[in-house]
Motif scaffolding. Structure first.
Motif, short mmCIF file in Angstrom:
data_model
loop_
_atom_site.label_atom_id
_atom_site.label_comp_id
_atom_site.label_asym_id
_atom_site.label_seq_id
_atom_site.Cartn_x
_atom_site.Cartn_y
_atom_site.Cartn_z
N TYR A 261 0.84 -1.20 0.00
CA TYR A 261 0.00 0.00 0.00
C TYR A 261 0.87 1.25 0.00
N GLY A 262 0.92 1.94 -1.14
CA GLY A 262 1.68 3.18 -1.25
C GLY A 262 3.12 3.03 -1.65
N GLU A 263 3.64 1.78 -1.70
CA GLU A 263 5.05 1.58 -2.03
C GLU A 263 5.24 0.45 -3.04
N ALA A 264 4.31 0.31 -3.97
CA ALA A 264 4.40 -0.75 -4.98
C ALA A 264 5.22 -0.23 -6.16
N VAL A 265 6.52 -0.44 -6.09
CA VAL A 265 7.42 0.10 -7.11
C VAL A 265 8.41 -0.96 -7.57
N CYS A 266 9.02 -0.67 -8.72
CA CYS A 266 10.10 -1.50 -9.24
C CYS A 266 10.96 -0.65 -10.15
N PRO A 267 12.18 -1.06 -10.45
CA PRO A 267 13.02 -0.31 -11.38
C PRO A 267 12.48 -0.41 -12.81
N LYS A 268 12.74 0.59 -13.61
CA LYS A 268 12.30 0.58 -15.00
C LYS A 268 12.87 -0.60 -15.77
N GLU A 269 14.07 -1.03 -15.36
CA GLU A 269 14.74 -2.10 -16.09
C GLU A 269 13.99 -3.42 -16.08
N ILE A 270 13.14 -3.64 -15.08
CA ILE A 270 12.38 -4.90 -15.00
C ILE A 270 10.87 -4.66 -15.05
N ALA A 271 10.46 -3.45 -15.40
CA ALA A 271 9.04 -3.10 -15.38
C ALA A 271 8.21 -3.98 -16.30
N CYS A 272 8.79 -4.41 -17.42
CA CYS A 272 8.04 -5.23 -18.37
C CYS A 272 7.79 -6.64 -17.83
N ARG A 273 8.52 -7.03 -16.79
CA ARG A 273 8.33 -8.34 -16.16
C ARG A 273 7.93 -8.19 -14.70
N SER A 274 7.15 -7.16 -14.43
CA SER A 274 6.75 -6.89 -13.05
C SER A 274 5.25 -6.62 -12.96
N VAL A 275 4.71 -6.96 -11.80
CA VAL A 275 3.33 -6.64 -11.47
C VAL A 275 3.36 -5.93 -10.13
N CYS A 276 3.08 -4.63 -10.12
CA CYS A 276 3.13 -3.85 -8.88
C CYS A 276 1.73 -3.36 -8.54
N ILE A 277 1.21 -3.85 -7.44
CA ILE A 277 -0.17 -3.54 -7.05
C ILE A 277 -0.17 -2.69 -5.79
N ASN A 278 -0.70 -1.50 -5.92
CA ASN A 278 -0.78 -0.57 -4.80
C ASN A 278 -2.11 -0.82 -4.07
N GLY A 279 -2.03 -1.63 -3.01
CA GLY A 279 -3.26 -1.95 -2.30
C GLY A 279 -3.00 -2.75 -1.06
N ASP A 280 -4.06 -3.03 -0.32
CA ASP A 280 -3.96 -3.83 0.90
C ASP A 280 -3.65 -5.27 0.55
N ILE A 281 -2.66 -5.84 1.22
CA ILE A 281 -2.22 -7.20 0.91
C ILE A 281 -3.34 -8.21 1.14
N GLY A 282 -4.07 -8.06 2.22
CA GLY A 282 -5.14 -9.00 2.52
C GLY A 282 -6.20 -9.03 1.43
N LYS A 283 -6.59 -7.86 0.94
CA LYS A 283 -7.60 -7.79 -0.12
C LYS A 283 -7.07 -8.39 -1.41
N VAL A 284 -5.82 -8.08 -1.74
CA VAL A 284 -5.22 -8.60 -2.97
C VAL A 284 -5.18 -10.13 -2.95
N ILE A 285 -4.72 -10.70 -1.84
CA ILE A 285 -4.64 -12.15 -1.75
C ILE A 285 -6.03 -12.77 -1.80
N ASP A 286 -6.99 -12.13 -1.16
CA ASP A 286 -8.37 -12.60 -1.19
C ASP A 286 -8.91 -12.60 -2.61
N ASP A 287 -8.60 -11.55 -3.37
CA ASP A 287 -9.05 -11.47 -4.76
C ASP A 287 -8.34 -12.50 -5.63
N LEU A 288 -7.09 -12.80 -5.32
CA LEU A 288 -6.37 -13.83 -6.07
C LEU A 288 -6.99 -15.20 -5.87
N LEU A 289 -7.55 -15.43 -4.69
CA LEU A 289 -8.20 -16.70 -4.40
C LEU A 289 -9.56 -16.82 -5.07
#
Length: 289
Positions: A261-289
């Motif tokens: 939440y608020g710190e979902a970042v990655c370097p530009k060099e790997i952005a094409c192979r990254s998934v950065c989700i700015n959100g609550d971990i509990g909600k994200v995992i729940d949605d993944l399930l």
């Protein structure tokens, strides 16, 4: 290796990000989970607010301590008071607590995968949730362990029985003097096995876990591996965040995911192979399930 300023990679909609991450979890040959304090915060194990007041209002009233983190570093006048604080702290964050939902849900998500967990958390939540102990590396210690305050020898000690005694027998924010733990080797006071300075004891179990983690990483070097960073802040980026970035960059088959939440970042060099989700971990995992 990387540009100095990481970029936000949140241009995609949330449903697309969830779908991408779910696909990576399902198709990855292996998953390396890196978990920080944000994971436990999402599970409700907060160190401030109402939860802090519930257990430590007396310490707040006497010393003005505002949260559990600050209380662990307060220079108490006596060891009796120091251990009154810590026995309570350990009890409510390690022993008298169940696995938080984000931890249990994460286990459901990866239990049938080849996984390993690297974490800076010290609250035992992964084991409470059912994760295999041999696939866990607690780099910064464990609330359930004590060590010599002078690190005179490389051994740690389980504290559950003594913590319960300290918590039940303390009065006026002090434990009985006879309960103050002493090192069985040198006689100096014991302390928490938490990485705060250069006296942190890395015992036999710590080195065994480190070796298992290193072996797992070596076996992932040329495979489709998902490096999954959950709730890692900027206090100790050299343990999880930076190594995950570097290993993703080095392996063309690797994918980096960050949920924070608020710190979902990655370097530009790997952005094409990254998934950065700015959100609550509990909600994200729940949605993944």
């Amino acid at each position: 290796m990387f540009l100095k300023k990481p970029c936000m990679t949140s241009a995609e909609s949330y449903p697309i990000q969830i779908a991408r991450l779910k696909t990576e979890i399902e198709t990855a040959d292996a998953i390396v989970i890196g978990a920080g304090a944000g994971m436990s915060v999402s599970a409700g194990l907060t160190y401030n607010g109402e939860r802090f007041k519930k257990y430590f209002s007396d310490f707040h009233d006497k010393y003005g301590i505002s949260d559990m983190y600050a209380g662990g570093f307060y220079p108490y006048d006596t060891l009796e008071e120091y251990w009154a604080w810590w026995s309570r702290h350990i009890l409510v964050n390690r022993y008298e607590v169940s696995a938080g939902k984000p931890y249990s849900d994460l286990f459901s998500l990866v239990k049938d995968k080849e996984y390993f967990v690297l974490t800076t958390n010290v609250d035992h939540q992964f084991q409470l949730a059912g994760f295999d102990k041999t696939r866990l590396f607690y780099t910064q210690g464990d609330y359930g362990l004590w060590q010599c305050s002078e690190a005179c020898h490389d051994k740690t000690y389980d504290n559950k029985e003594m913590v319960y005694r300290m918590a039940s027998e303390q009065r006026d924010m002090k434990i009985p003097a006879e309960l103050v733990p002493k090192c069985p080797v040198c006689g100096r006071p014991m302390t928490m096995n938490l990485r705060c300075d250069d006296t942190f004891v890395q015992d036999e179990g710590w080195y065994a876990a480190a070796a298992r983690y290193d072996d797992f990483i070596r076996r992932c070097e040329e495979r489709h591996v998902l490096f999954m960073e959950l709730g890692v802040g900027g206090n100790t980026p050299g343990i999880i965040k930076y190594p995950f970035w570097k290993m993703t960059a080095k392996n063309p088959q690797a994918v980096f995911a960050c949920v924070n939440y608020g710190e979902a970042v990655c370097p530009k060099e790997i952005a094409c192979r990254s998934v950065c989700i700015n959100g609550d971990i509990g909600k994200v995992i729940d949605d993944l399930l």
